[in-house]
Enzyme design. Structure first.
Site, mmCIF file in Angstrom:
data_model
loop_
_atom_site.group_PDB
_atom_site.id
_atom_site.type_symbol
_atom_site.label_atom_id
_atom_site.label_comp_id
_atom_site.label_asym_id
_atom_site.label_seq_id
_atom_site.Cartn_x
_atom_site.Cartn_y
_atom_site.Cartn_z
ATOM 1 N N GLU A 65 49.368 34.906 43.756
ATOM 2 C CA GLU A 65 48.146 35.685 44.017
ATOM 3 C C GLU A 65 47.751 35.792 45.492
ATOM 4 O O GLU A 65 46.612 35.516 45.856
ATOM 5 C CB GLU A 65 46.996 35.100 43.190
ATOM 6 C CG GLU A 65 47.335 35.023 41.714
ATOM 7 C CD GLU A 65 46.166 34.543 40.835
ATOM 8 O OE1 GLU A 65 45.172 34.034 41.372
ATOM 9 O OE2 GLU A 65 46.276 34.691 39.607
ATOM 10 N N GLU A 125 52.998 36.156 32.814
ATOM 11 C CA GLU A 125 51.855 35.551 32.118
ATOM 12 C C GLU A 125 51.233 36.542 31.133
ATOM 13 O O GLU A 125 50.009 36.672 31.035
ATOM 14 C CB GLU A 125 50.795 35.101 33.136
ATOM 15 C CG GLU A 125 51.347 34.187 34.211
ATOM 16 C CD GLU A 125 50.316 33.717 35.236
ATOM 17 O OE1 GLU A 125 49.104 33.870 34.998
ATOM 18 O OE2 GLU A 125 50.739 33.195 36.278
HETATM 19 C C1 XIL Z 1 45.057 29.479 34.187
HETATM 20 C C2 XIL Z 1 45.236 28.580 32.990
HETATM 21 O O1 XIL Z 1 45.529 29.359 31.861
HETATM 22 C C3 XIL Z 1 43.990 27.778 32.766
HETATM 23 O O2 XIL Z 1 44.198 26.857 31.723
HETATM 24 C C4 XIL Z 1 43.619 27.057 34.053
HETATM 25 O O3 XIL Z 1 42.436 26.403 33.896
HETATM 26 C C5 XIL Z 1 43.463 28.039 35.192
HETATM 27 O O4 XIL Z 1 44.650 28.761 35.320
HETATM 28 N N1 XIL Z 1 46.842 33.324 36.923
HETATM 29 C C6 XIL Z 1 47.728 32.295 37.011
HETATM 30 C C7 XIL Z 1 47.636 31.184 36.035
HETATM 31 O O5 XIL Z 1 48.668 32.339 37.811
HETATM 32 O O6 XIL Z 1 48.032 29.963 36.612
HETATM 33 C C8 XIL Z 1 46.253 31.060 35.473
HETATM 34 O O7 XIL Z 1 46.276 30.063 34.468
HETATM 35 C C9 XIL Z 1 45.801 32.376 34.928
HETATM 36 C C10 XIL Z 1 45.739 33.400 36.021
#
Ligand code: XIL
Length: 350
Positions: free
Chosen positions: A155, A261
């Site tokens: 990010e 994701e």
């Molecule tokens: C999120 C997880 O799902 C949560 O459990 C945690 O508290 C915060 O992070 N982008 C990403 C992931 O790259 O690592 C994030 O995951 C969601 C958004």
């Protein structure tokens, strides 16, 4: 704004409160995702889930790759005193190894992971740069030969796509923090495939362009960037065609692509639960078709951010909205959904 607050804000603007969330129909029996897709299909996991036999059975029958949902992040590994705690991360790596699943590392450097061990040395120049390198060497080095890949920087692009995020890494190392992270990761693990990963690349063309510009700069500067990750946390308001256009753009660099994701939230979308579910089904089909339309060597993997709907981060505070979101491929009791069927069918059309 971190990923959690981002989703919470969306949820509060357009909540599902008006709709009573009927149980989604279940799809007919489907072949396991990992047997039908001609690329690895992954899921995010947390160690606590390994105690749930139903979770483990579904995970291992459907998926061939895992990503730690948060236990390989700096917040989980780097202690306040600067020491490392690899217990949970090791448990995930061991689980994957024992089941013959591929392990994708997530994530080495993330703007939102400012930790006391680094804030304490903010502004110390070489000392900060050394600690940065040491962290990456320690983490990527520990899973050398196990993690097939890493999200090296997560990010980096500003929320609106205008340039890049400010963060402790950039303040101390300049934008060079990104290239440095890739070089350090390469030093730690000569074989892992190294990814740049970001979100909203489907819904925000400007953000996608900025992301791709950064990737190109890295390549030009000789940084070992070897893949692009699109998180694909989608909302069911995504217009038809957006996914295909994004995939085509992302593929233009010629690098492997990781849908890293995937989930598709019902918290935002057309009016009414039914319409949102229908959009979710259409989007899953488009994702599969778009991914299949890539040359085989560019299909790194397709990872879903959780297994059953109840496992989703969009069901947990602060992202849960009214608690009825159903963004994943399996129902709470582990059955495939219409979006799963659409995904499977999309693979054959793509
Ligand atoms: C999120 C997880 O799902 C949560 O459990 C945690 O508290 C915060 O992070 N982008 C990403 C992931 O790259 O690592 C994030 O995951 C969601 C958004």
């Amino acid at each position: 704004v971190g990923p959690t607050r981002r989703t919470a804000a969306l949820g509060s603007v357009l909540s599902l409160a008006a709709c009573s969330a009927p149980a989604q129909p279940v799809a007919g029996p489907l072949p396991p995702l990992k047997t039908i897709a001609p690329f690895p299909v992954g899921a995010s996991v947390m160690t606590g889930q390994f105690d749930d036999p139903a979770f483990v059975a579904l995970l291992t029958s459907q998926f061939g790759q895992v990503t730690a949902e948060w236990q390989m992040k700096m917040e989980a590994i780097l202690r306040d005193d600067g020491g490392f705690d690899f217990r949970d991360a090791d448990a995930i790596a061991a689980f994957a190894a024992a089941r013959g699943m591929r392990l994708h590392g997530h994530t080495l450097i993330w703007y939102s992971q400012e930790r006391p061990a680094f804030t304490r040395i903010d502004g110390t120049g070489k000392r900060f740069a050394d600690a940065y390198r040491n962290y990456i060497l320690a983490v990527a080095g520990r899973y050398r030969g196990q993690a097939v890949s890493w999200d090296v920087v997560n990010e980096p692009v500003a929320e609106d796509g205008n340039g890049y995020r400010d963060c402790i890494w950039r303040r101390n190392l300049g934008m060079d923090y990104v290239a440095r992270a890739f070089h350090h990761a390469r030093e730690a693990d000569p074989r892992a495939l190294l990814f740049l990963n970001d979100y909203h690349l489907e819904s925000r063309p400007k953000k996608r362009a900025t992301f791709l510009a950064l990737a190109e700069q890295l390549l030009k500067a000789g940084a070992p960037l070897e893949g692009v990750g699109t998180q694909s946390h989608l909302l069911s308001d995504l217009p038809p065609g957006a996914v295909k256009t994004a995939m085509r753009d992302l593929a233009s660099l010629g690098l492997p692509i990781h849908v890293s994701e995937y989930d598709c939230s019902l918290q935002v979308g057309p009016f009414g639960r039914r319409a949102r579910e229908a959009a979710q089904v259409r989007i899953a089909a488009e994702m599969a078709e778009a991914f299949m339309s890539l040359p085989a060597r560019q299909r790194f993997a397709f990872t879903i951010w959780g297994v059953r709907d109840k496992d989703s981060w969009l069901r947990r505070p602060p992202n849960a909205g009214d608690g009825t979101d159903a963004p994943l491929m399996f129902t709470d009791d582990g059955r495939p959904k219409p979006m799963t069927q659409a995904f499977v069918e999309g693979l054959t059309r793509g």
